[in-house]
Design an enzyme around this catalytic site. Structure first.
Site, PDB file in Angstrom:
ATOM      1  N   ASN A 113       0.862  -1.179   0.000  1.00 36.08           N
ATOM      2  CA  ASN A 113       0.000   0.000   0.000  1.00 36.08           C
ATOM      3  C   ASN A 113       0.898   1.229   0.000  1.00 36.08           C
ATOM      4  O   ASN A 113       1.990   1.198   0.569  1.00 36.08           O
ATOM      5  CB  ASN A 113      -0.868   0.002   1.268  1.00 36.08           C
ATOM      6  CG  ASN A 113      -1.860   1.160   1.289  1.00 36.08           C
ATOM      7  OD1 ASN A 113      -2.246   1.685   0.237  1.00 36.08           O
ATOM      8  ND2 ASN A 113      -2.272   1.557   2.481  1.00 36.08           N
ATOM      9  N   HIS A 115       1.098   5.287   1.071  1.00 37.01           N
ATOM     10  CA  HIS A 115       0.416   6.196   1.989  1.00 37.01           C
ATOM     11  C   HIS A 115       1.126   7.559   1.957  1.00 37.01           C
ATOM     12  O   HIS A 115       2.348   7.610   2.018  1.00 37.01           O
ATOM     13  CB  HIS A 115       0.460   5.603   3.400  1.00 37.01           C
ATOM     14  CG  HIS A 115      -0.221   6.460   4.409  1.00 37.01           C
ATOM     15  ND1 HIS A 115      -1.589   6.560   4.490  1.00 37.01           N
ATOM     16  CD2 HIS A 115       0.281   7.286   5.359  1.00 37.01           C
ATOM     17  CE1 HIS A 115      -1.909   7.403   5.453  1.00 37.01           C
ATOM     18  NE2 HIS A 115      -0.794   7.861   5.998  1.00 37.01           N
ATOM     19  N   SER A 142       5.124   6.718   2.265  1.00 34.89           N
ATOM     20  CA  SER A 142       5.569   5.397   2.712  1.00 34.89           C
ATOM     21  C   SER A 142       4.947   4.329   1.830  1.00 34.89           C
ATOM     22  O   SER A 142       3.753   4.383   1.533  1.00 34.89           O
ATOM     23  CB  SER A 142       5.115   5.126   4.149  1.00 34.89           C
ATOM     24  OG  SER A 142       5.499   6.172   5.024  1.00 34.89           O
ATOM     25  N   ASP A 151      -2.734   0.933   7.936  1.00 32.72           N
ATOM     26  CA  ASP A 151      -1.390   1.488   7.688  1.00 32.72           C
ATOM     27  C   ASP A 151      -0.369   1.075   8.746  1.00 32.72           C
ATOM     28  O   ASP A 151       0.499   1.861   9.125  1.00 32.72           O
ATOM     29  CB  ASP A 151      -1.467   3.024   7.582  1.00 32.72           C
ATOM     30  CG  ASP A 151      -2.378   3.461   6.451  1.00 32.72           C
ATOM     31  OD1 ASP A 151      -2.395   2.795   5.407  1.00 32.72           O
ATOM     32  OD2 ASP A 151      -3.088   4.473   6.619  1.00 32.72           O
TER      33      ASP A 151
END
Ligand code: GRF
Length: 206
Positions: A113, A115, A142, A151
């Site tokens: 993912n 972020h 990130s 997260d």
């Protein structure tokens, strides 16, 4: 180029405009890049990312929560949509939903993912706004491996972006996204070319 065998299949999940997806699509036009975007999956039929995928001839799937009886069924639907493309890596590029147990059991070991903040600071849906409100002087982006939290997964890579006195959420987010696009292409290239290892939360790209 797309669909050429030999390169690692990457599936991208998007909910929004998809400029990070575009960076991956653009990078993959270079045959020397080790991955191809095999499919794009979205929870939103109106996601701009769908048009970007179609314009490049990449197959798409819409898995909208309203088409499923409950969360678990939707989660299963996402796993099914992703499975079709047999990905080596799945990239959440502005995908605004939490993936559940069924998805994570199958793809949790190969989903990243991205972020727009320096985790573990400012997790959640408003990372840019929250960093700005806190008054930080440096924020960034990130790329993390997903886990069951919001997260909270192991950090694969980060880059810093300075906050300017006159920044608002939009200007700061746009500067972060410039860095984020480049970082994501680099990380996806390295992960698909050489793999990665995780020891005690520490991710090492080979
Ligand atoms: C990125 O900043 C990503 O980190 C966040 O959503 C944004 C997606 O941007 N989760 P776009 O839709 O790819 O332009």
């Amino acid at each position: 180029m797309e669909g050429r065998p030999g390169r690692a299949a990457v599936v991208v999940l998007v909910s929004g405009t998809g400029t990070l997806l575009q960076a991956l699509l653009d990078a993959a036009t270079d045959p020397a890049v080790p991955f191809r975007v095999a499919g794009v999956v979205t929870d939103r039929p109106d996601a701009g990312g769908l048009d970007r995928a179609r314009a490049t001839g990449v197959p798409t799937a819409v898995v909208a929560p309203k088409d499923f009886p409950d969360r678990a069924a939707w989660d299963d639907g996402v796993a099914r949509a992703v499975r079709v493309f047999a990905p080596r890596l799945v990239v959440l590029a502005g995908f605004m939903r939490i993936l559940g147990a069924a998805y994570l059991a199958e793809f949790g070991d190969r989903t990243v993912n991205t972020h727009p903040a320096l985790l573990p600071s400012f997790p959640g849906a408003h990372g840019v706004r929250d960093a700005l409100a806190h008054g930080v002087k440096v924020t960034g982006t990130s790329v993390i491996l997903v886990d069951a939290g919001t997260d909270t997964g192991p950090i694969v890579a980060q880059r810093a972006v300075e906050v300017r006195d006159d920044d608002d959420e939009a200007s700061l987010h746009e500067r972060i996204k410039v860095v984020e696009r480049e970082l994501l292409v680099d990380v996806v290239s390295r992960m698909t070319a050489h793999g990665w290892q995780v020891t005690d939360r520490k991710v090492r790209l080979a």
